[in-house]
Design a protein around this motif. Structure first.
Motif, PDB file in Angstrom:
ATOM      1  N   ILE A  39       4.725   3.925   2.807  1.00 23.85           N
ATOM      2  CA  ILE A  39       4.594   2.634   2.141  1.00 23.85           C
ATOM      3  C   ILE A  39       4.358   1.600   3.227  1.00 23.85           C
ATOM      4  CG2 ILE A  39       7.060   2.151   2.149  1.00 23.85           C
ATOM      5  CD1 ILE A  39       6.585   1.071  -0.725  1.00 23.85           C
ATOM      6  N   LYS A  40       3.422   0.705   2.976  1.00 24.20           N
ATOM      7  CA  LYS A  40       3.103  -0.331   3.953  1.00 24.20           C
ATOM      8  C   LYS A  40       3.078  -1.665   3.233  1.00 24.20           C
ATOM      9  CE  LYS A  40      -0.533  -1.782   7.089  1.00 24.20           C
ATOM     10  NZ  LYS A  40      -1.973  -1.770   7.249  1.00 24.20           N
ATOM     11  N   VAL A  41       3.747  -2.654   3.816  1.00 24.08           N
ATOM     12  CA  VAL A  41       3.783  -3.988   3.236  1.00 24.08           C
ATOM     13  C   VAL A  41       3.050  -4.926   4.188  1.00 24.08           C
ATOM     14  CG1 VAL A  41       5.275  -5.858   2.438  1.00 24.08           C
ATOM     15  CG2 VAL A  41       6.005  -3.496   2.164  1.00 24.08           C
ATOM     16  N   GLU A  42       2.180  -5.741   3.640  1.00 23.16           N
ATOM     17  CA  GLU A  42       1.411  -6.681   4.443  1.00 23.16           C
ATOM     18  C   GLU A  42       1.534  -8.070   3.859  1.00 23.16           C
ATOM     19  OE1 GLU A  42      -0.259  -7.549   7.705  1.00 23.16           O
ATOM     20  OE2 GLU A  42       0.008  -5.431   7.313  1.00 23.16           O
ATOM     21  N   PRO A  43       2.110  -9.032   4.566  1.00 17.49           N
ATOM     22  CA  PRO A  43       2.751  -8.912   5.871  1.00 17.49           C
ATOM     23  C   PRO A  43       4.118  -8.231   5.747  1.00 17.49           C
ATOM     24  CG  PRO A  43       3.028 -11.145   5.042  1.00 17.49           C
ATOM     25  CD  PRO A  43       2.166 -10.411   4.049  1.00 17.49           C
ATOM     26  N   PRO A  44       4.579  -7.596   6.831  1.00 18.85           N
ATOM     27  CA  PRO A  44       5.851  -6.861   6.765  1.00 18.85           C
ATOM     28  C   PRO A  44       7.083  -7.760   6.741  1.00 18.85           C
ATOM     29  CG  PRO A  44       4.869  -6.670   8.953  1.00 18.85           C
ATOM     30  CD  PRO A  44       3.883  -7.412   8.096  1.00 18.85           C
ATOM     31  N   THR A  45       6.936  -9.012   7.174  1.00 21.38           N
ATOM     32  CA  THR A  45       8.067  -9.946   7.149  1.00 21.38           C
ATOM     33  C   THR A  45       7.636 -11.248   6.484  1.00 21.38           C
ATOM     34  OG1 THR A  45       7.537 -10.852   9.331  1.00 21.38           O
ATOM     35  CG2 THR A  45       9.120  -9.032   9.267  1.00 21.38           C
ATOM     36  N   VAL A  46       8.609 -11.960   5.946  1.00 18.38           N
ATOM     37  CA  VAL A  46       8.363 -13.264   5.335  1.00 18.38           C
ATOM     38  C   VAL A  46       9.406 -14.244   5.866  1.00 18.38           C
ATOM     39  CG1 VAL A  46       7.304 -12.394   3.222  1.00 18.38           C
ATOM     40  CG2 VAL A  46       9.778 -12.697   3.316  1.00 18.38           C
ATOM     41  N   THR A  73       0.856  -1.184   0.000  1.00  9.56           N
ATOM     42  CA  THR A  73       0.000   0.000   0.000  1.00  9.56           C
ATOM     43  C   THR A  73       0.889   1.230   0.000  1.00  9.56           C
ATOM     44  OG1 THR A  73      -1.727  -1.187   1.201  1.00  9.56           O
ATOM     45  CG2 THR A  73      -1.846   1.218   1.216  1.00  9.56           C
ATOM     46  N   ILE A  74       0.665   2.089  -0.992  1.00 12.68           N
ATOM     47  CA  ILE A  74       1.495   3.279  -1.162  1.00 12.68           C
ATOM     48  C   ILE A  74       0.630   4.518  -1.010  1.00 12.68           C
ATOM     49  CG2 ILE A  74       2.807   4.605  -2.859  1.00 12.68           C
ATOM     50  CD1 ILE A  74       4.006   2.044  -3.788  1.00 12.68           C
ATOM     51  N   ARG A  75       1.173   5.480  -0.304  1.00 10.49           N
ATOM     52  CA  ARG A  75       0.519   6.778  -0.153  1.00 10.49           C
ATOM     53  C   ARG A  75       1.424   7.794  -0.818  1.00 10.49           C
ATOM     54  NH1 ARG A  75      -3.019   9.822   3.134  1.00 10.49           N
ATOM     55  NH2 ARG A  75      -1.870  11.574   3.957  1.00 10.49           N
ATOM     56  N   SER A  76       0.890   8.481  -1.830  1.00 11.30           N
ATOM     57  CA  SER A  76       1.701   9.426  -2.590  1.00 11.30           C
ATOM     58  C   SER A  76       0.774  10.406  -3.304  1.00 11.30           C
ATOM     59  CB  SER A  76       2.571   8.667  -3.610  1.00 11.30           C
ATOM     60  OG  SER A  76       3.416   9.566  -4.300  1.00 11.30           O
ATOM     61  N   ALA A  77       1.375  11.295  -4.063  1.00  5.69           N
ATOM     62  CA  ALA A  77       0.592  12.251  -4.845  1.00  5.69           C
ATOM     63  C   ALA A  77      -0.309  11.492  -5.814  1.00  5.69           C
ATOM     64  CB  ALA A  77       1.522  13.180  -5.609  1.00  5.69           C
ATOM     65  N   ALA A  78      -1.545  11.951  -5.944  1.00  6.10           N
ATOM     66  CA  ALA A  78      -2.522  11.275  -6.800  1.00  6.10           C
ATOM     67  C   ALA A  78      -2.008  11.116  -8.221  1.00  6.10           C
ATOM     68  CB  ALA A  78      -3.841  12.038  -6.777  1.00  6.10           C
ATOM     69  N   ALA A  79      -1.343  12.139  -8.746  1.00  7.77           N
ATOM     70  CA  ALA A  79      -0.831  12.086 -10.122  1.00  7.77           C
ATOM     71  C   ALA A  79       0.208  10.975 -10.275  1.00  7.77           C
ATOM     72  CB  ALA A  79      -0.231  13.433 -10.505  1.00  7.77           C
ATOM     73  N   ALA A  80       1.078  10.832  -9.277  1.00  7.67           N
ATOM     74  CA  ALA A  80       2.112   9.795  -9.333  1.00  7.67           C
ATOM     75  C   ALA A  80       1.481   8.405  -9.209  1.00  7.67           C
ATOM     76  CB  ALA A  80       3.134  10.013  -8.233  1.00  7.67           C
ATOM     77  N   LEU A  81       0.514   8.276  -8.315  1.00  8.96           N
ATOM     78  CA  LEU A  81      -0.134   6.978  -8.119  1.00  8.96           C
ATOM     79  C   LEU A  81      -0.876   6.520  -9.361  1.00  8.96           C
ATOM     80  CD1 LEU A  81      -1.657   6.873  -4.528  1.00  8.96           C
ATOM     81  CD2 LEU A  81       0.248   5.573  -5.441  1.00  8.96           C
ATOM     82  N   SER A  82      -1.480   7.451 -10.078  1.00 10.90           N
ATOM     83  CA  SER A  82      -2.263   7.071 -11.254  1.00 10.90           C
ATOM     84  C   SER A  82      -1.382   6.491 -12.354  1.00 10.90           C
ATOM     85  CB  SER A  82      -3.056   8.262 -11.779  1.00 10.90           C
ATOM     86  OG  SER A  82      -2.170   9.246 -12.287  1.00 10.90           O
ATOM     87  N   LYS A  83      -0.092   6.868 -12.358  1.00 14.16           N
ATOM     88  CA  LYS A  83       0.830   6.377 -13.381  1.00 14.16           C
ATOM     89  C   LYS A  83       1.552   5.096 -12.949  1.00 14.16           C
ATOM     90  CE  LYS A  83       2.284  10.835 -13.975  1.00 14.16           C
ATOM     91  NZ  LYS A  83       3.296  11.811 -14.100  1.00 14.16           N
ATOM     92  N   LEU A  84       1.411   4.749 -11.676  1.00 12.67           N
ATOM     93  CA  LEU A  84       2.166   3.625 -11.122  1.00 12.67           C
ATOM     94  C   LEU A  84       1.470   2.306 -11.421  1.00 12.67           C
ATOM     95  CD1 LEU A  84       4.735   3.416  -9.414  1.00 12.67           C
ATOM     96  CD2 LEU A  84       3.298   3.399  -7.387  1.00 12.67           C
ATOM     97  N   ALA A  85       2.241   1.315 -11.866  1.00 14.41           N
ATOM     98  CA  ALA A  85       1.713  -0.032 -12.098  1.00 14.41           C
ATOM     99  C   ALA A  85       2.383  -0.983 -11.108  1.00 14.41           C
ATOM    100  CB  ALA A  85       2.008  -0.470 -13.522  1.00 14.41           C
ATOM    101  N   GLY A  86       1.729  -2.081 -10.834  1.00 14.90           N
ATOM    102  CA  GLY A  86       2.307  -3.073  -9.929  1.00 14.90           C
ATOM    103  C   GLY A  86       3.668  -3.550 -10.385  1.00 14.90           C
ATOM    104  N   SER A  87       3.856  -3.593 -11.713  1.00 12.02           N
ATOM    105  CA  SER A  87       5.140  -4.053 -12.251  1.00 12.02           C
ATOM    106  C   SER A  87       6.265  -3.049 -12.000  1.00 12.02           C
ATOM    107  CB  SER A  87       5.005  -4.329 -13.751  1.00 12.02           C
ATOM    108  OG  SER A  87       4.579  -3.161 -14.418  1.00 12.02           O
ATOM    109  N   ASP A  88       5.908  -1.816 -11.591  1.00  9.59           N
ATOM    110  CA  ASP A  88       6.926  -0.806 -11.263  1.00  9.59           C
ATOM    111  C   ASP A  88       7.528  -1.047  -9.882  1.00  9.59           C
ATOM    112  OD1 ASP A  88       6.481   0.598 -13.634  1.00  9.59           O
ATOM    113  OD2 ASP A  88       4.898   1.812 -12.730  1.00  9.59           O
ATOM    114  N   LEU A  89       6.869  -1.875  -9.097  1.00  5.71           N
ATOM    115  CA  LEU A  89       7.293  -2.114  -7.720  1.00  5.71           C
ATOM    116  C   LEU A  89       7.980  -3.461  -7.614  1.00  5.71           C
ATOM    117  CD1 LEU A  89       3.965  -1.018  -6.019  1.00  5.71           C
ATOM    118  CD2 LEU A  89       6.033   0.348  -6.287  1.00  5.71           C
ATOM    119  N   LYS A  90       9.048  -3.495  -6.841  1.00  2.95           N
ATOM    120  CA  LYS A  90       9.757  -4.749  -6.596  1.00  2.95           C
ATOM    121  C   LYS A  90       9.802  -4.967  -5.089  1.00  2.95           C
ATOM    122  CE  LYS A  90      11.175  -5.365 -10.925  1.00  2.95           C
ATOM    123  NZ  LYS A  90       9.950  -4.986 -11.606  1.00  2.95           N
TER     124      LYS A  90
END
Length: 102
Positions: A86-93, A38-55
């Protein structure tokens, strides 16, 4: 707020990669294999972000040579992306060494 119009967006079921030393050829099993980011950021940036952009990844680079360990999940996004949080659920693996290659 310095980022302007801030929104929250969740990217579900993102695979967790194992970051290891270049000479470490061991196989690892990650549990759970996927996390929600879960990401909290500017709406404009979030709208352009795809899951594949995140690692999402867990590092075993400095881990002891244990068969099983618990690691914190880190997230890398595209450069230049300003995040409020930024929040990761679960935070550990759990990372388990599966086998050493022959």
């Amino acid at each position: 707020h310095p980022l302007g119009d801030v929104r929250t967006r969740t990217f579900p079921s993102q695979p967790v990669l194992v970051l290891r030393k270049p000479d470490d050829a061991q196989l690892f099993k990650v549990s759970p294999e996927r996390v929600n980011i879960t990401i909290r950021s500017a709406a404009a940036a979030l709208s352009k972000l795809a899951g594949s952009d995140l690692k999402a990844f867990v590092s075993v680079v400095d881990a002891p040579d244990a068969a099983k360990l618990t690691g914190e999940v880190f997230v890398q996004g595209p450069s230049g992306l300003e995040l409020d949080s930024i929040k990761v659920e679960p935070p550990t693996v759990t990372v388990q060494r599966v086998a050493k290659p022959e």
